[in-house]
Design a protein around this motif. Sequence first.
Motif, PDB file in Angstrom:
ATOM      1  N   TYR A   1      29.278 -20.807 -18.817  1.00 42.76           N
ATOM      2  CA  TYR A   1      28.492 -19.809 -19.554  1.00 42.76           C
ATOM      3  C   TYR A   1      27.367 -19.247 -18.691  1.00 42.76           C
ATOM      4  N   GLY A   2      26.789 -20.069 -17.837  1.00 42.83           N
ATOM      5  CA  GLY A   2      25.691 -19.615 -16.993  1.00 42.83           C
ATOM      6  C   GLY A   2      25.919 -20.005 -15.551  1.00 42.83           C
ATOM      7  N   ILE A   3      24.960 -19.699 -14.712  1.00 42.98           N
ATOM      8  CA  ILE A   3      25.084 -20.026 -13.292  1.00 42.98           C
ATOM      9  C   ILE A   3      24.452 -21.380 -12.997  1.00 42.98           C
ATOM     10  N   SER A   4      23.178 -21.560 -13.346  1.00 44.65           N
ATOM     11  CA  SER A   4      22.504 -22.832 -13.055  1.00 44.65           C
ATOM     12  C   SER A   4      22.600 -23.813 -14.209  1.00 44.65           C
ATOM     13  N   SER A   5      23.026 -23.355 -15.377  1.00 47.96           N
ATOM     14  CA  SER A   5      23.167 -24.225 -16.538  1.00 47.96           C
ATOM     15  C   SER A   5      24.265 -23.673 -17.435  1.00 47.96           C
ATOM     16  N   ASP A   6      25.026 -24.566 -18.050  1.00 49.54           N
ATOM     17  CA  ASP A   6      26.053 -24.144 -19.004  1.00 49.54           C
ATOM     18  C   ASP A   6      25.468 -23.911 -20.396  1.00 49.54           C
ATOM     19  N   THR A   7      24.177 -24.211 -20.592  1.00 53.04           N
ATOM     20  CA  THR A   7      23.483 -23.860 -21.827  1.00 53.04           C
ATOM     21  C   THR A   7      22.697 -22.590 -21.559  1.00 53.04           C
ATOM     22  N   VAL A   8      22.952 -21.569 -22.373  1.00 57.65           N
ATOM     23  CA  VAL A   8      22.371 -20.251 -22.144  1.00 57.65           C
ATOM     24  C   VAL A   8      21.699 -19.731 -23.416  1.00 57.65           C
ATOM     25  N   VAL A   9      20.876 -18.701 -23.234  1.00 54.43           N
ATOM     26  CA  VAL A   9      20.196 -18.036 -24.342  1.00 54.43           C
ATOM     27  C   VAL A   9      20.649 -16.584 -24.359  1.00 54.43           C
ATOM     28  N   VAL A  10      21.148 -16.130 -25.506  1.00 63.17           N
ATOM     29  CA  VAL A  10      21.593 -14.744 -25.628  1.00 63.17           C
ATOM     30  C   VAL A  10      20.990 -14.125 -26.887  1.00 63.17           C
ATOM     31  N   ASP A  11      20.829 -12.820 -26.863  1.00 64.05           N
ATOM     32  CA  ASP A  11      20.337 -12.085 -28.018  1.00 64.05           C
ATOM     33  C   ASP A  11      21.338 -12.259 -29.169  1.00 64.05           C
ATOM     34  N   VAL A  12      20.835 -12.388 -30.393  1.00 56.82           N
ATOM     35  CA  VAL A  12      21.728 -12.593 -31.539  1.00 56.82           C
ATOM     36  C   VAL A  12      22.633 -11.393 -31.799  1.00 56.82           C
ATOM     37  N   GLN A  13      22.347 -10.253 -31.173  1.00 55.79           N
ATOM     38  CA  GLN A  13      23.238  -9.100 -31.342  1.00 55.79           C
ATOM     39  C   GLN A  13      24.652  -9.409 -30.841  1.00 55.79           C
TER      40      GLN A  13
END
Length: 151
Positions: free
Chosen positions: A91-103
Motif C-alpha cells: 500500500y505504501g513505500i516505507s510502510s504498508d499502513t497508509v492514510v488516505v482521504d475518505v473520498q
Amino acid sequence: MLSFKMFLCALTLTLLAVSLEASKGGGTPNYNYDLSGSDLTRLYNSPVYKAERMKRPLDGSSVIFGPLSHSGVRVTLIDGAQWLVHKGGNYGISSDTVVVDVQHMGPQWRVVETAEFEGMKTVADFVAAGGSDYSLIFDNCHMGSRRMMNQ
C-alpha cells in the motif's frame, strides 16, 4: 489446540484470501498521494477525536464474510476532516499502513466499532499502531485496525 478440521478450514480460508488478493493483479504498485511534505507532516501530527473501525468486502466481492473482508480505521480530526488509516501489501513505500482521504472510500464500507479519543492520540499514533509490514497470516489489515482501536 486446533482440531484437524479447524486447521483445514483455516487453511482453506487463508488460501481463498490469498487467491482473492492475487486476483487483484500484479505489477508495479501505483502510489498516489493526497498530501506530501509539510501538509503530510501536519496531518500526521493532528489529534484524533473519533475513530471508527470500518469493514468492506474484498475487491471483487459483494459481501463481508469475517476475515474475507478488508478493514481500516476512519479517523475524525477536530475540524471534522476524516481520513482512512488502513494497511495492505504494498500500500505504501516505507510502510504498508497508509492514510488516505475518505473520498477514496466506496459505499460498501460499514462501521463496526466506534471510540472517542478526544485528541489524546495523533494520526501518526494510528499509523504506528497499524504496523509497517503487512502479512496475510501474521499481521493483516484486521489485526492492524484492532491495534489502532485498542491503543
